[in-house]
Every structure is written in structure tokens, then in C-alpha cells.
Design a protein around this motif. Structure first.
Motif, PDB file in Angstrom:
ATOM      1  N   MET A   1       0.832  -1.200   0.000  1.00 22.79           N
ATOM      2  CA  MET A   1       0.000   0.000   0.000  1.00 22.79           C
ATOM      3  C   MET A   1       0.869   1.253   0.000  1.00 22.79           C
ATOM      4  SD  MET A   1      -3.223  -0.874   2.480  1.00 22.79           S
ATOM      5  CE  MET A   1      -2.323  -0.878   4.030  1.00 22.79           C
ATOM      6  N   LEU A   2       0.338   2.294  -0.623  1.00 18.12           N
ATOM      7  CA  LEU A   2       0.965   3.609  -0.606  1.00 18.12           C
ATOM      8  C   LEU A   2      -0.032   4.645  -0.086  1.00 18.12           C
ATOM      9  CD1 LEU A   2       2.918   3.800  -4.001  1.00 18.12           C
ATOM     10  CD2 LEU A   2       3.903   3.683  -1.703  1.00 18.12           C
ATOM     11  N   GLY A   3       0.523   5.658   0.605  1.00 14.78           N
ATOM     12  CA  GLY A   3      -0.306   6.705   1.163  1.00 14.78           C
ATOM     13  C   GLY A   3      -0.405   7.939   0.292  1.00 14.78           C
ATOM     14  N   GLY A   4       0.050   7.865  -0.953  1.00 15.89           N
ATOM     15  CA  GLY A   4       0.011   8.997  -1.872  1.00 15.89           C
ATOM     16  C   GLY A   4       1.191   8.960  -2.810  1.00 15.89           C
ATOM     17  N   GLY A   5       1.351  10.024  -3.583  1.00 15.13           N
ATOM     18  CA  GLY A   5       2.397  10.048  -4.596  1.00 15.13           C
ATOM     19  C   GLY A   5       3.692  10.697  -4.169  1.00 15.13           C
ATOM     20  N   ASN A   6       3.782  11.141  -2.930  1.00 11.01           N
ATOM     21  CA  ASN A   6       4.985  11.841  -2.470  1.00 11.01           C
ATOM     22  C   ASN A   6       5.812  10.899  -1.587  1.00 11.01           C
ATOM     23  OD1 ASN A   6       6.847  13.861  -1.931  1.00 11.01           O
ATOM     24  ND2 ASN A   6       5.588  14.835  -0.355  1.00 11.01           N
ATOM     25  N   TRP A   7       6.410   9.865  -2.221  1.00 14.58           N
ATOM     26  CA  TRP A   7       7.168   8.838  -1.482  1.00 14.58           C
ATOM     27  C   TRP A   7       8.516   9.410  -1.046  1.00 14.58           C
ATOM     28  CZ3 TRP A   7      11.686   6.096  -1.400  1.00 14.58           C
ATOM     29  CH2 TRP A   7      11.686   4.873  -0.743  1.00 14.58           C
ATOM     30  N   PRO A   8       8.998   9.160   0.160  1.00 15.26           N
ATOM     31  CA  PRO A   8       8.374   8.344   1.206  1.00 15.26           C
ATOM     32  C   PRO A   8       7.541   9.134   2.208  1.00 15.26           C
ATOM     33  CG  PRO A   8      10.612   8.862   1.846  1.00 15.26           C
ATOM     34  CD  PRO A   8      10.403   9.541   0.507  1.00 15.26           C
TER      35      PRO A   8
ATOM     36  N   CYS B   1      -6.597  19.779  -1.488  1.00 20.01           N
ATOM     37  CA  CYS B   1      -6.782  20.355  -0.161  1.00 20.01           C
ATOM     38  C   CYS B   1      -5.551  21.128   0.319  1.00 20.01           C
ATOM     39  CB  CYS B   1      -7.100  19.248   0.843  1.00 20.01           C
ATOM     40  SG  CYS B   1      -8.782  18.581   0.686  1.00 20.01           S
ATOM     41  N   ILE B   2      -5.786  22.139   1.155  1.00 18.28           N
ATOM     42  CA  ILE B   2      -4.676  22.861   1.778  1.00 18.28           C
ATOM     43  C   ILE B   2      -3.950  21.908   2.722  1.00 18.28           C
ATOM     44  CG2 ILE B   2      -4.021  24.770   3.277  1.00 18.28           C
ATOM     45  CD1 ILE B   2      -6.359  26.351   2.210  1.00 18.28           C
ATOM     46  N   ASP B   3      -2.628  21.829   2.569  1.00 17.75           N
ATOM     47  CA  ASP B   3      -1.839  20.751   3.157  1.00 17.75           C
ATOM     48  C   ASP B   3      -0.558  21.311   3.768  1.00 17.75           C
ATOM     49  OD1 ASP B   3       0.583  18.757   2.415  1.00 17.75           O
ATOM     50  OD2 ASP B   3      -1.183  17.540   2.807  1.00 17.75           O
TER      51      ASP B   3
ATOM     52  N   TRP C   1      -2.569  19.665  -2.055  1.00 19.90           N
ATOM     53  CA  TRP C   1      -2.212  18.256  -2.255  1.00 19.90           C
ATOM     54  C   TRP C   1      -3.490  17.432  -2.327  1.00 19.90           C
ATOM     55  CZ3 TRP C   1       2.685  17.209  -3.384  1.00 19.90           C
ATOM     56  CH2 TRP C   1       3.035  15.882  -3.579  1.00 19.90           C
ATOM     57  N   ASP C   2      -3.405  16.273  -2.954  1.00 18.59           N
ATOM     58  CA  ASP C   2      -4.566  15.381  -3.019  1.00 18.59           C
ATOM     59  C   ASP C   2      -5.182  15.213  -1.636  1.00 18.59           C
ATOM     60  OD1 ASP C   2      -2.954  13.157  -5.392  1.00 18.59           O
ATOM     61  OD2 ASP C   2      -4.197  14.906  -5.752  1.00 18.59           O
ATOM     62  N   CYS C   3      -6.478  15.392  -1.518  1.00 12.51           N
ATOM     63  CA  CYS C   3      -7.157  15.260  -0.233  1.00 12.51           C
ATOM     64  C   CYS C   3      -7.041  13.823   0.256  1.00 12.51           C
ATOM     65  CB  CYS C   3      -8.617  15.658  -0.369  1.00 12.51           C
ATOM     66  SG  CYS C   3      -8.850  17.378  -0.904  1.00 12.51           S
ATOM     67  N   ASN C   4      -6.552  13.630   1.482  1.00  8.23           N
ATOM     68  CA  ASN C   4      -6.300  12.276   1.980  1.00  8.23           C
ATOM     69  C   ASN C   4      -6.798  12.064   3.400  1.00  8.23           C
ATOM     70  OD1 ASN C   4      -4.289  13.475   3.654  1.00  8.23           O
ATOM     71  ND2 ASN C   4      -2.776  13.266   1.996  1.00  8.23           N
TER      72      ASN C   4
ATOM     73  N   TRP D   1      -2.488  29.959 -10.772  1.00 11.04           N
ATOM     74  CA  TRP D   1      -3.537  29.042 -11.229  1.00 11.04           C
ATOM     75  C   TRP D   1      -2.993  27.627 -11.426  1.00 11.04           C
ATOM     76  CZ3 TRP D   1      -8.766  30.310 -12.353  1.00 11.04           C
ATOM     77  CH2 TRP D   1      -9.093  31.664 -12.161  1.00 11.04           C
ATOM     78  N   ASN D   2      -2.127  27.214 -10.524  1.00  9.57           N
ATOM     79  CA  ASN D   2      -1.471  25.908 -10.620  1.00  9.57           C
ATOM     80  C   ASN D   2      -2.383  24.849  -9.995  1.00  9.57           C
ATOM     81  OD1 ASN D   2       0.191  23.692 -10.582  1.00  9.57           O
ATOM     82  ND2 ASN D   2       1.810  24.643  -9.364  1.00  9.57           N
ATOM     83  N   SER D   3      -2.817  23.874 -10.775  1.00  6.41           N
ATOM     84  CA  SER D   3      -3.739  22.851 -10.267  1.00  6.41           C
ATOM     85  C   SER D   3      -3.023  21.596  -9.787  1.00  6.41           C
ATOM     86  CB  SER D   3      -4.748  22.468 -11.354  1.00  6.41           C
ATOM     87  OG  SER D   3      -4.082  21.889 -12.472  1.00  6.41           O
ATOM     88  N   ALA D   4      -1.694  21.561  -9.849  1.00  2.00           N
ATOM     89  CA  ALA D   4      -0.936  20.344  -9.535  1.00  2.00           C
ATOM     90  C   ALA D   4      -0.694  20.217  -8.030  1.00  2.00           C
ATOM     91  CB  ALA D   4       0.399  20.360 -10.265  1.00  2.00           C
ATOM     92  N   ASN D   5      -0.364  18.988  -7.597  1.00  2.00           N
ATOM     93  CA  ASN D   5       0.131  18.799  -6.245  1.00  2.00           C
ATOM     94  C   ASN D   5       1.345  19.695  -6.025  1.00  2.00           C
ATOM     95  OD1 ASN D   5      -1.677  16.900  -5.195  1.00  2.00           O
ATOM     96  ND2 ASN D   5      -0.499  15.171  -5.989  1.00  2.00           N
ATOM     97  N   GLY D   6       1.403  20.316  -4.845  1.00  2.00           N
ATOM     98  CA  GLY D   6       2.515  21.199  -4.533  1.00  2.00           C
ATOM     99  C   GLY D   6       2.275  22.653  -4.873  1.00  2.00           C
ATOM    100  N   ALA D   7       1.114  22.961  -5.459  1.00  2.00           N
ATOM    101  CA  ALA D   7       0.808  24.353  -5.789  1.00  2.00           C
ATOM    102  C   ALA D   7       0.879  25.223  -4.537  1.00  2.00           C
ATOM    103  CB  ALA D   7      -0.575  24.450  -6.424  1.00  2.00           C
ATOM    104  N   GLN D   8       1.474  26.401  -4.680  1.00  2.00           N
ATOM    105  CA  GLN D   8       1.673  27.306  -3.552  1.00  2.00           C
ATOM    106  C   GLN D   8       0.476  28.252  -3.383  1.00  2.00           C
ATOM    107  OE1 GLN D   8       4.790  27.112  -1.551  1.00  2.00           O
ATOM    108  NE2 GLN D   8       4.382  25.173  -2.608  1.00  2.00           N
ATOM    109  N   LEU D   9       0.342  28.775  -2.161  1.00  2.00           N
ATOM    110  CA  LEU D   9      -0.755  29.672  -1.821  1.00  2.00           C
ATOM    111  C   LEU D   9      -0.202  31.056  -1.499  1.00  2.00           C
ATOM    112  CD1 LEU D   9      -2.734  27.260   0.523  1.00  2.00           C
ATOM    113  CD2 LEU D   9      -2.983  27.559  -1.937  1.00  2.00           C
ATOM    114  N   GLN D  10      -1.013  32.082  -1.760  1.00  2.00           N
ATOM    115  CA  GLN D  10      -0.589  33.454  -1.511  1.00  2.00           C
ATOM    116  C   GLN D  10      -1.806  34.298  -1.161  1.00  2.00           C
ATOM    117  OE1 GLN D  10       1.017  35.008  -5.204  1.00  2.00           O
ATOM    118  NE2 GLN D  10      -0.915  34.808  -6.290  1.00  2.00           N
ATOM    119  N   LEU D  11      -1.564  35.500  -0.621  1.00  4.13           N
ATOM    120  CA  LEU D  11      -2.614  36.493  -0.480  1.00  4.13           C
ATOM    121  C   LEU D  11      -2.772  37.243  -1.793  1.00  4.13           C
ATOM    122  CD1 LEU D  11      -2.061  38.195   3.011  1.00  4.13           C
ATOM    123  CD2 LEU D  11      -3.790  36.502   2.377  1.00  4.13           C
ATOM    124  N   TRP D  12      -4.046  37.555  -2.145  1.00  3.89           N
ATOM    125  CA  TRP D  12      -4.287  38.364  -3.339  1.00  3.89           C
ATOM    126  C   TRP D  12      -5.646  39.040  -3.195  1.00  3.89           C
ATOM    127  CZ3 TRP D  12      -0.259  38.962  -6.496  1.00  3.89           C
ATOM    128  CH2 TRP D  12      -0.436  39.732  -7.647  1.00  3.89           C
ATOM    129  N   ASP D  13      -5.796  40.168  -3.867  1.00  5.10           N
ATOM    130  CA  ASP D  13      -7.096  40.850  -3.857  1.00  5.10           C
ATOM    131  C   ASP D  13      -8.211  39.871  -4.223  1.00  5.10           C
ATOM    132  OD1 ASP D  13      -5.678  43.834  -5.391  1.00  5.10           O
ATOM    133  OD2 ASP D  13      -5.921  43.334  -3.258  1.00  5.10           O
TER     134      ASP D  13
END
Length: 413
Positions: free
Chosen positions: A145-152, A299-301, A316-319, A389-401
């Protein structure tokens, strides 16, 4: 992805771990209380029919899979099929079709690797399969089993692995940050006959802070956070299952003149049961909820579930893990893993990164989720925004109007 590893064998019941690590005591935590079946596949399809696509998908390719494996994984019924007798058959063959290119050149072998990713995953419970493994030097069957794509970082639980040079021994292992690859922590059991001579049941029972391995219903290894020598326990979120037969690799070695082909792993069933508290300790909870992006569905991770000051929050993928649970506090803060969502450096301008910091009473750490789905920093009156507008895992968050765009919209999940 599994890497080469050194496993520590336990002849009968439990492994003794060296290098300062100790086998888990039965007093560490309550065993899992097992509920009803939540998922199963009995493989009752017609002869040569494909697997159930509502339950499984394929990994395909000959990249070596991080282990210098020699096979090319296909989605052909030549390698993965139901046999018409109530079994899944995963077959490794010695063949080199010209269109199958491996990392070392033209592939010498084909095989199969199927997984429930995007189909089914679960946190805690009993995960069990009845399997008749293949045999031979260089043959490497596995149920894991794996817990996601960010091994390990997201973890790995190996329920059953066998290497052909040790035909009588089953291995069970965990991998995570600081104990991956050759540092994976595990145990094994050796019996008096080759495991490939008959069907055996391989299982783990997994509950908060405890994983227990079984062969034919008999426990042979268990592990708790105390077994990790201070490294992080990451087994608190959804994992998906994988079945495969590898050929060659750093750990099992490679086929030789004694290895015959084809080699088939037969799986009678795979069943997953729920975990219940049985009146004992409930699963850990922060009392919070996930915040899912309407734009990407992620989800915010907190990266790596590492609650270090300054960790830049990501998508990151909601887990369902605690690293994605955000609890509103009476002081207006949003808290995850005991720390606060925070604009980096206390800045309130457009483009300020969103991070995790020890809660300090500064009003800039106040966030609120509006009825319209805007996650607003109260002091800045700006929205948490998915950068670029990055939809990938690892997308960063920021403040914006706040602009009402989907990359600024959030839903409790």
C-alpha cells in the motif's frame, strides 16, 4: 515506489529491530477492532477476462521503478487476467516485444502491476489477500500500500513481499521519512515449506499508532511510533493497494539459469474491513476540517505533515490526514497540527506566501471562510489564492485581492 531495502527477519512471531530500534510492545496501544467489509474483489470473472476497471487501474512501463527492475508492466490480459476459476492471475513472462522499451534497453520480461489509486483508499482496518505466490530466483511478488504520490513522505506499508531466493519467507515493512529504502523497518516469518506451494493469507490490521502483520492468521510483527527511533509516523491517512510481480531488482537479484518462465501469482481474493474503536481509543483528530480548492479539488496541506515554523502551505490530493485538517479557533485563527495559518513575515500585500507558524496572538493570523467560499485574511482583507492558477500537487498559496475567481474559492470537506 518501493526501493531496495534491508529487512530484519523474525523467524516465528516478532522481529527484533537493531540500531536502537525496538519491536513494539503489546502495551503500546490497543489492537484494531475490525468491522464489516468495506471493499472486496473475489475475481469471479470469466476465463481470460480483464480486471474490474471500477476497482483497479494499471501502472505501465519499464522504468525500473526505482529498483532496477527488469520487467515492462503492461495492461494486457497476457499479464493480468481473471482465470475463470475465481482467481486473479498476474503473470511474468520472458519476452521482448519490440515496442516495450526498458530503462536498460529492449525489455526481456513483461509482467503486471495493478492498483486501487483513484478507485479506493482507506484509513485503518484489515487489509487481507489470499495469494499463491510465484517461485524462482529474481521473482519478486508483492501486496502493498501507498499513502500517496509523495514517497516516502506519504508512507508505504508492505503487507507481503517475497524474493525468490528465500522461498519460505514472507516480509512485511513500513517506509516513511527517515526510514525509507534500505532503512525501511520490517519483520518476517519463515515457514517449513515454500510459500509458493499453496495459497496463504497475508494481512495487516492497522489502527491509530499500530500496524500488525499476519501470515495465515498468526501475528509475526507489529510496529508503533515508538519503533521509529524518533522518526515521523505517517500512517494516519488514506492508503491505496497494489499487487504486482516484479522481475529482478537490487533486493531480489536477477533471474538466472534456474529461473523458469512464465511465473504466475494467483490471488483468490482481496478484502478490506473497517476499523472500529471497539470501545477503546478513537482515531486521532484535530477537530478540524479540510479546505478543498474549488479550482483543483485538492486540499490545503502542511508539506510532509511537518509542523515546522515557516512551512509553506500547499495544495495536495485530499487524503483525510491531520496535515489537512484546519480547526477554527475562538481567536479567529485557523490551526493545523497545533500551529496557525499565517501570512509570511506578517506581510499583507498581494503575493505574500501563506505559511504555518506558531500561534503568537498577532491579528495578522486571523482568517475566515465566508459564505461565498472566500478564505479571507481579516487584517489584509485579501483572499487566499492559488498562485499562478497551478492545479498540480505542490501548488503554492498566496494572499491576493479577492476577485471571486475559482482559484480563490474553498469548500469545507
Amino acid at each position: 515506489m518501493r526501493k531496495t531495502r534491508v529487512l530484519l527477519a523474525a523467524a516465528v512471531v516478532a522481529a527484533t529491530l537493531t540500531s536502537g530500534l525496538v519491536a513494539a510492545s503489546r502495551n503500546d496501544t490497543a489492537d484494531a477492532a475490525i468491522g464489516g467489509i468495506t471493499w472486496q474483489d473475489e475475481f469471479n470473472g470469466a476465463a481470460n477476462s480483464p480486471i474490474d476497471a471500477s476497482k483497479w487501474k494499471f501502472d505501465i512501463g519499464g522504468s525500473g521503478w526505482g529498483n532496477n527492475e527488469q520487467q515492462y508492466y503492461t495492461n494486457s490480459t497476457s499479464n493480468v487476467r481473471q482465470d475463470g476459476q475465481g482467481h486473479l492471475a498476474i503473470t511474468a513472462r520472458k519476452e521482448n516485444p519490440a515496442n516495450y522499451q526498458c530503462h536498460y534497453g529492449t525489455c526481456q520480461y513483461t509482467s503486471g502491476r495493478i492498483l486501487t489509486a483513484d478507485k479506493f483508499s482507506q484509513t485503518y482496518g484489515r487489509f487481507e489477500a489470499s495469494i499463491k505466490i510465484p517461485k524462482g530466483q529474481g521473482i519478486w511478488p508483492a501486496f502493498w500500500m501507498l499513502g500517496g504520490g509523495n514517497w516516502p513522505t506519504t508512507g508505504e506499508i508492505d503487507i507481503m513481499e517475497n524474493v525468490g531466493k528465500e522461498p519460505n519467507t514472507v516480509h512485511g515493512t513500513v517506509h516513511g521519512p527517515g526510514y525509507s529504502g534500505a532503512e525501511g523497518i520490517g519483520g518476517g516469518r519463515t515457514i517449513g515449506a515454500a510459500l509458493g506451494d499453496a495459497f496463504h493469507t497475508y494481512a495487516v490490521e492497522w489502527s491509530p499508532n499500530l500496524i500488525v502483520w499476519f501470515l495465515d492468521g498468526a501475528e509475526y510483527f507489529r510496529i508503533t511510533p515508538a519503533s521509529l527511533g524518533g522518526d515521523q509516523w505517517v500512517f494516519d491517512h488514506n492508503f491505496f493497494m497494489i499487487l504486482n510481480v516484479a522481475v529482478g531488482g537490487y533486493w531480489p537479484g536477477y533471474p538466472d539459469a534456474s529461473t523458469s518462465f512464465p511465473q504466475t501469482m494467483l490471488v483468490d481474493y482481496v478484502r478490506v474491513s473497517a476499523w472500529t474503536d471497539g470501545g477503546s481509543t478513537p482515531p486521532p483528530s484535530t477537530g478540524g476540517t479540510a479546505l478543498k480548492s474549488n479550482f483543483s479539488g485538492r486540499c490545503i496541506d502542511i508539506p510532509g505533515a511537518n509542523a515546522v515554523d515557516g512551512a509553506r502551505l500547499q495544495l495536495w490530493d485530499c487524503n483525510g490526514s491531520n496535515a489537512q485538517k484546519w480547526a477554527p479557533n475562538a481567536d479567529g485563527t485557523l490551526r493545523g497540527l497545533g500551529k496557525c495559518m499565517d501570512p509570511a513575515g506578517g506581510a499583507l500585500a498581494n503575493g505574500t506566501p501563506i505559511q504555518l507558524v506558531t500561534c503568537n496572538g498577532n491579528p495578522v493570523q486571523r482568517f475566515t471562510l465566508s459564505a461565498a467560499g472566500d478564505l479571507v485574511n481579516v487584517s489584509a482583507n485579501r483572499c487566499v489564492d492559488v498562485k499562478d492558477w497551478n492545479s498540480a500537487n505542490g501548488a503554492q498559496l498566496q494572499l491576493w485581492d479577492c476577485g471571486g475567481t475559482t482559484n480563490q474559492k474553498w469548500t469545507k470537506a
